[in-house]
Design a protein around this motif. Structure first.
Motif, PDB file in Angstrom:
ATOM      1  N   LEU A  21     -35.391 -38.436  36.516  1.00  0.00           N
ATOM      2  CA  LEU A  21     -35.408 -38.752  37.948  1.00  0.00           C
ATOM      3  C   LEU A  21     -34.035 -38.457  38.548  1.00  0.00           C
ATOM      4  O   LEU A  21     -33.931 -37.926  39.661  1.00  0.00           O
ATOM      5  N   GLY A  22     -32.979 -38.783  37.777  1.00  0.00           N
ATOM      6  CA  GLY A  22     -31.629 -38.483  38.233  1.00  0.00           C
ATOM      7  C   GLY A  22     -31.382 -36.988  38.345  1.00  0.00           C
ATOM      8  O   GLY A  22     -30.763 -36.524  39.315  1.00  0.00           O
ATOM      9  N   VAL A  23     -31.854 -36.225  37.364  1.00  0.00           N
ATOM     10  CA  VAL A  23     -31.682 -34.767  37.396  1.00  0.00           C
ATOM     11  C   VAL A  23     -32.381 -34.176  38.611  1.00  0.00           C
ATOM     12  O   VAL A  23     -31.794 -33.388  39.377  1.00  0.00           O
ATOM     13  N   ARG A  24     -33.621 -34.547  38.815  1.00  0.00           N
ATOM     14  CA  ARG A  24     -34.393 -33.979  39.911  1.00  0.00           C
ATOM     15  C   ARG A  24     -33.830 -34.410  41.271  1.00  0.00           C
ATOM     16  O   ARG A  24     -33.823 -33.628  42.225  1.00  0.00           O
ATOM     17  N   PHE A  25     -33.353 -35.651  41.351  1.00  0.00           N
ATOM     18  CA  PHE A  25     -32.736 -36.110  42.604  1.00  0.00           C
ATOM     19  C   PHE A  25     -31.510 -35.267  42.927  1.00  0.00           C
ATOM     20  O   PHE A  25     -31.326 -34.835  44.079  1.00  0.00           O
ATOM     21  N   LEU A  26     -30.654 -35.029  41.939  1.00  0.00           N
ATOM     22  CA  LEU A  26     -29.445 -34.249  42.189  1.00  0.00           C
ATOM     23  C   LEU A  26     -29.777 -32.808  42.574  1.00  0.00           C
ATOM     24  O   LEU A  26     -29.125 -32.229  43.450  1.00  0.00           O
ATOM     25  N   VAL A  27     -30.779 -32.221  41.925  1.00  0.00           N
ATOM     26  CA  VAL A  27     -31.172 -30.853  42.265  1.00  0.00           C
ATOM     27  C   VAL A  27     -31.600 -30.773  43.726  1.00  0.00           C
ATOM     28  O   VAL A  27     -31.133 -29.908  44.480  1.00  0.00           O
ATOM     29  N   TYR A  28     -32.476 -31.689  44.134  1.00  0.00           N
ATOM     30  CA  TYR A  28     -32.961 -31.668  45.518  1.00  0.00           C
ATOM     31  C   TYR A  28     -31.855 -32.042  46.499  1.00  0.00           C
ATOM     32  O   TYR A  28     -31.731 -31.444  47.572  1.00  0.00           O
ATOM     33  N   PHE A  29     -31.024 -33.024  46.136  1.00  0.00           N
ATOM     34  CA  PHE A  29     -29.952 -33.469  47.032  1.00  0.00           C
ATOM     35  C   PHE A  29     -28.949 -32.346  47.278  1.00  0.00           C
ATOM     36  O   PHE A  29     -28.588 -32.068  48.434  1.00  0.00           O
ATOM     37  N   LEU A  30     -28.500 -31.692  46.218  1.00  0.00           N
ATOM     38  CA  LEU A  30     -27.526 -30.609  46.364  1.00  0.00           C
ATOM     39  C   LEU A  30     -28.113 -29.429  47.138  1.00  0.00           C
ATOM     40  O   LEU A  30     -27.428 -28.799  47.942  1.00  0.00           O
ATOM     41  N   SER A  31     -29.396 -29.137  46.889  1.00  0.00           N
ATOM     42  CA  SER A  31     -30.051 -28.037  47.597  1.00  0.00           C
ATOM     43  C   SER A  31     -30.174 -28.346  49.082  1.00  0.00           C
ATOM     44  O   SER A  31     -29.928 -27.480  49.936  1.00  0.00           O
ATOM     45  N   ILE A  32     -30.515 -29.587  49.410  1.00  0.00           N
ATOM     46  CA  ILE A  32     -30.660 -29.982  50.814  1.00  0.00           C
ATOM     47  C   ILE A  32     -29.310 -29.982  51.512  1.00  0.00           C
ATOM     48  O   ILE A  32     -29.180 -29.531  52.661  1.00  0.00           O
TER      49      ILE A  32
END
Length: 246
Positions: free
Chosen positions: A115-126
């Motif tokens: 969940l942390g990995v996916r959150f960071l991927v989406y957060f950085l992309s956004i």
């Protein structure tokens, strides 16, 4: 670490992805079954509460709380099944006879860190997309195999993002093309859902569930296969391991 001599081939990645889907569709369906059942339950709840016709009802106290609770549970189960499917694909492509129960157990075990990995991927992309749309796509492309890198190697959350960035270097246009294909498929599925909704009031939600099921299987299998190809291009030949599952 050796640098790859040439980018990964889109056709090879797609071929191995669909070959794996053909060979392993039964266990993949079983791993994704909890997500499917949760999505069906959510569609039934939304239909029963009239949220399909009047989405504003979600802001009422009782209706909104119930719908939000079911939605959160559905998302949590979908995430668990996504991680389980990713783990199953990576292990089977290595030649390990991983079972459905083990895949789901790993989904539970890796639930929070993934969940942390996916959150960071989406957060950085956004955050990159806030500046300009193109940088957002570039960041998302670089980090697209962070999920697979974490499940396969357990390097830590931040290290998984760095691992994805390193693996995709030199192949990012090919990775972007694969990502674009996924987005186009999602758009087509959305169009099918809209068309089905016009045919029957129940057809739309259940078409959405079916499309979501395909998405839940296809995306992690594609990500795992792409990760293996990228890793092989940089660090050695694992083609025999991948071919062994077909």
């Amino acid at each position: 670490m050796a640098y790859l001599s040439e980018p990964v081939r889109v056709g090879d990645v797609l071929g191995d992805t669909f070959g794996f889907l053909r060979a392993q569709w039964r266990p993949l369906l079983l791993i994704s079954a909890p997500s499917l059942l949760a999505a069906v339950a959510l569609a039934v709840v939304q239909k029963s509460l009239g949220l399909q016709e009047k989405p504003e009802l979600v802001f009422t106290s009782i209706t909104g709380s119930l719908a939000s609770s079911v939605s959160l549970i559905t998302l949590a189960i979908a995430h668990l099944c996504f991680v389980g499917t990713l783990f199953f694909t990576l292990e089977r492509q290595r030649g390990h006879q991983t079972g459905v129960a083990e895949a789901l157990r790993m989904g539970v075990r890796l639930f929070l860190p993934m969940l942390g990995v996916r959150f960071l991927v989406y957060f950085l992309s956004i955050m990159a997309a806030v500046l300009l749309y193109v940088p957002g796509l570039m960041v998302y492309t670089m980090l697209w195999v962070a999920d697979a890198a974490y499940v396969a190697e357990r390097p830590g959350i931040r290290a998984a993002l760095s691992r994805s960035r390193n693996l995709t270097r030199g192949s990012r246009w090919r990775v972007f093309l694969l990502m674009l294909m996924v987005f186009v498929a999602a758009a087509l599925a959305s169009g099918l859902q809209t068309a089905a909704q016009r045919i029957s009031e129940w057809a739309g939600p259940f078409t959405s569930v079916f499309a979501g099921m395909l998405w839940a299987i296809l995306v992690p299998v594609l990500a795992a296969t792409l990760y293996r190809h990228l890793k092989t291009a940089r660090e050695g030949d694992e083609a025999a391991d991948i071919a062994a599952v077909f």
